[in-house]
Design an enzyme around this catalytic site. Structure first.
Site, short mmCIF file in Angstrom:
data_model
loop_
_atom_site.label_atom_id
_atom_site.label_comp_id
_atom_site.label_asym_id
_atom_site.label_seq_id
_atom_site.Cartn_x
_atom_site.Cartn_y
_atom_site.Cartn_z
CG LEU A 304 18.88 41.07 28.83
CD1 LEU A 304 19.60 41.62 27.60
CD2 LEU A 304 17.54 40.47 28.45
CG ASP A 305 20.98 33.60 31.73
OD1 ASP A 305 22.04 33.60 32.38
OD2 ASP A 305 20.62 32.67 31.00
CE LYS A 306 28.18 34.35 28.98
NZ LYS A 306 28.29 33.32 27.91
CB THR A 307 24.93 30.61 29.19
OG1 THR A 307 26.21 31.19 29.33
CG2 THR A 307 25.06 29.27 28.49
CG LEU A 491 14.83 37.19 28.59
CD1 LEU A 491 13.32 37.00 28.44
CD2 LEU A 491 15.36 37.93 27.36
#
Length: 596
Positions: A304-307, A491
């Site tokens: 997963l990407d964060k921002t 993602l």
């Protein structure tokens, strides 16, 4: 011609053959030539495709269909050949339609990339194609523009939007002499950049190359039908050859081949996966191909990407430490600024019902802060360094987490600290638990942000591991490392995620905000509802399970039919009708994937 239109034309041939032959039969005339004319175009196309496949080292079930049509035509069983041609052409049409679904919705890669730039020339600033830019050129980057090449800042300061490259939602303040990267956006006033690369050697172009390399290096996924094909092919040839040898009747071998025509494989898999694609679309995800949906069903690890993915990608006021009345003064002053933090502060004040007076004598230092008069009082708001140089007093402390702090001073005294953070999306805290319930064994956070912010979000969502300060190549490396745990889904939402989306077994772009992410990904999560990811995964697993069930049942029934044909209990036409009945059964079962 459009390949899908070619498949429609191919499907029309056996349909017209059946229609023409049926009309001739009703008129009491010989129907065989019409049936044969319907089968011949399909057989010709099939043989050509088999030749191309053999040159590419591929070999599969198409041989059974070709043998059934060819022997049927040679032996005068043209109706059986036409039925086989119809089912084969129909299966090919459905398979192509599934693989091409939604690809027309994708835009060209990197529509955001500038095509020209303002370069200094003898007559002033001239519009110049970026392909003509060279190191040393002086470029004017307008407000809202995107840096076309890497370079060095010549103006005193610049305010830069780096979200496309790093995912960082807060603007970056750069000073004279600082190196800047292509792909950054100008979030402040126009500035002058001295180019240090040409367009081909820029950071932006490098990310593009990384996307292409990741797509090319990703191992091709074997289709579900391919994994069943060789064993079924061997069984078919053994039964057909054995029946002919034992009885001396070639029609028995033909009947076996007709019954064995692999329509459960050709039809059930694309129909079930197409139903899964439709179900995914209903849940809010556009999946580009049936192959991507099948791969999604096997995912065991998610990166997963964060921002912008788990978080909203925009700074919001989360608290005020000190004098709460300072919020009104600071927001009133910030009405004069276009800075994203200023806009967030004004929005927060208005959401609290505060009436904001108009400021006077405002002076803004871009990227640092503002000072001016609010209702006759001198107010300063901005970063700690900016405010501390203009006011005195202790800085208020707070227990709340903040990605950014702004200070507020009134009449030379520091009165409050404003706390800003990039909050999680509403669905983010429960996302990992829902992914685990959908069959995912490992969830990892990969971010371009700092270690503290990344660790905080990883703890809040319950990720198994986290990686911070990653550039695009670093995210690709994380995806590669996670393959040790099984097929990987990535993602993400921005240009910096595009190479990792391309490298993953399944890449999912959130919201399709960037053309690069949407183009590199295998699927696009429409809107911002990341909570829909787990239901789509569950729908993909269900669609694949139904496809396997349909294939197993279809092949089992076909095998029983082949045995009956080998023993002489079925003629070729009877075998074709039996195969039709089996096809209808497996298709109806495959359509169950449309339901939740």
């Amino acid at each position: 011609m459009n390949p899908l239109a070619d498949r429609r034309a191919l499907l029309a041939a056996p349909l017209l053959g059946l229609l023409g032959g049926g009309l001739l039969w009703l008129a009491g005339r010989e129907a065989g030539p019409a049936f044969a004319m319907g089968a011949l175009p399909v057989l010709a196309v099939l043989l050509a495709e088999m030749a191309r496949s053999l040159r590419g080292g591929e070999f599969g079930l198409d041989l059974i269909a070709a043998l059934a049509m060819g022997f049927g035509l040679v032996m005068g069983e043209s109706l059986a050949a036409n039925v086989v041609a119809l089912m084969y052409a129909g299966g090919q049409f459905l398979d192509d339609h599934a693989r091409r679904r939604a690809s027309a919705e994708m835009t060209a890669l990197l529509a955001r990339q500038p095509r020209s730039a303002l370069r200094e020339g003898p007559a002033g600033w001239e519009e110049t194609p970026i392909t003509a830019l060279r190191p040393g050129d002086r470029l004017l980057i307008p407000k809202g523009g995107v840096l076309p090449v890497d370079g060095v800042l010549e103006s005193e300061i610049a305010l830069l939007d780096t979200a496309a490259l790093t995912g960082e939602p807060l603007p970056l303040r750069a000073e004279r002499g600082q190196a800047l990267l292509s792909g950054m956006g100008n979030a402040g006033e126009a500035f002058v950049l001295a180019a240090s690369t040409d367009a081909e050697a820029s950071t932006y172009a490098g990310i593009l190359r990384l996307v292409r390399a990741a797509q090319e290096s990703r191992a091709p996924m074997a289709r579900l039908a391919d994994r069943w094909s060789l064993a079924f092919l061997a069984l078919t040839l053994v039964l057909a050859g054995g029946a002919w040898a034992a009885s001396g009747e070639a029609t028995r071998a033909l009947a076996v081949l007709v019954v064995a025509t692999p329509c459960p494989l050709i039809l059930a898999v694309p129909v079930a996966l197409m139903a899964g694609l439709s179900r995914a679309a209903a849940l809010g995800m556009l999946v580009k191909s049936a192959a991507a949906l099948e791969a999604m069903a096997r995912v065991r690890a998610v990166v997963l990407d964060k921002t912008g993915t788990l978080t909203r990608g925009q700074a919001e006021l989360v608290g005020v430490a000190g004098d709460a009345r300072a919020l009104r003064d600071a927001a009133a002053l910030d009405q004069a600024s276009a800075h994203p933090i200023a806009r967030a502060l004004v929005a927060a004040a208005r959401a609290r019902g505060l009436s904001l007076p108009m400021p006077e004598a405002v002076r803004e230092t871009p990227g640092e802060g503002l000072e001016g008069m609010v209702e006759g009082r001198r107010v300063v708001v901005g970063g700690p360094r900016f405010v501390l140089a203009r006011a005195e007093g202790p800085v208020p402390e707070a227990d709340l987490h903040a990605d950014l702090r702004s200070l507020v001073a009134v009449e030379g005294r520091i009165v409050a600290a404003l706390l800003f953070a990039d909050p999680l999306r509403a669905e983010a805290p429960g996302l990992v638990a829902r992914l685990r319930a959908a069959g995912v064994g490992r969830v990892v956070l990969a971010s371009g942000d700092g270690a503290a912010a990344t660790a905080r979000v990883a703890a809040e969502v319950g990720a198994d591991a986290q990686h911070a300060r990653l550039d695009p190549a670093g995210k690709v490396a994380v995806v590669a490392a996670e393959r040790a745990h099984g097929p990987v889904m990535m993602l993400g939402d921005g240009l910096n995620d595009a190479p990792a989306l391309a490298a993953a077994d399944v890449g999912v772009a959130v919201g399709a905000r960037g053309a690069a992410a949407a183009e590199a990904a295998d699927a696009v999560l429409l809107g911002e509802g990341i909570g829909r990811l787990a239901p789509v995964l569950a729908a993909a697993r269900r669609a694949r399970a139904i496809a396997v069930q349909s294939v197993a049942a279809g092949i089992g029934l076909s095998t029983l039919g082949m045995i009956a044909a080998a023993l002489g209990h079925l003629t070729p036409v009877q075998g074709a009708l039996l195969q039709e009945a089996i096809d209808v059964a497996v298709i109806l079962n495959a359509l169950r994937a449309l339901k939740s």
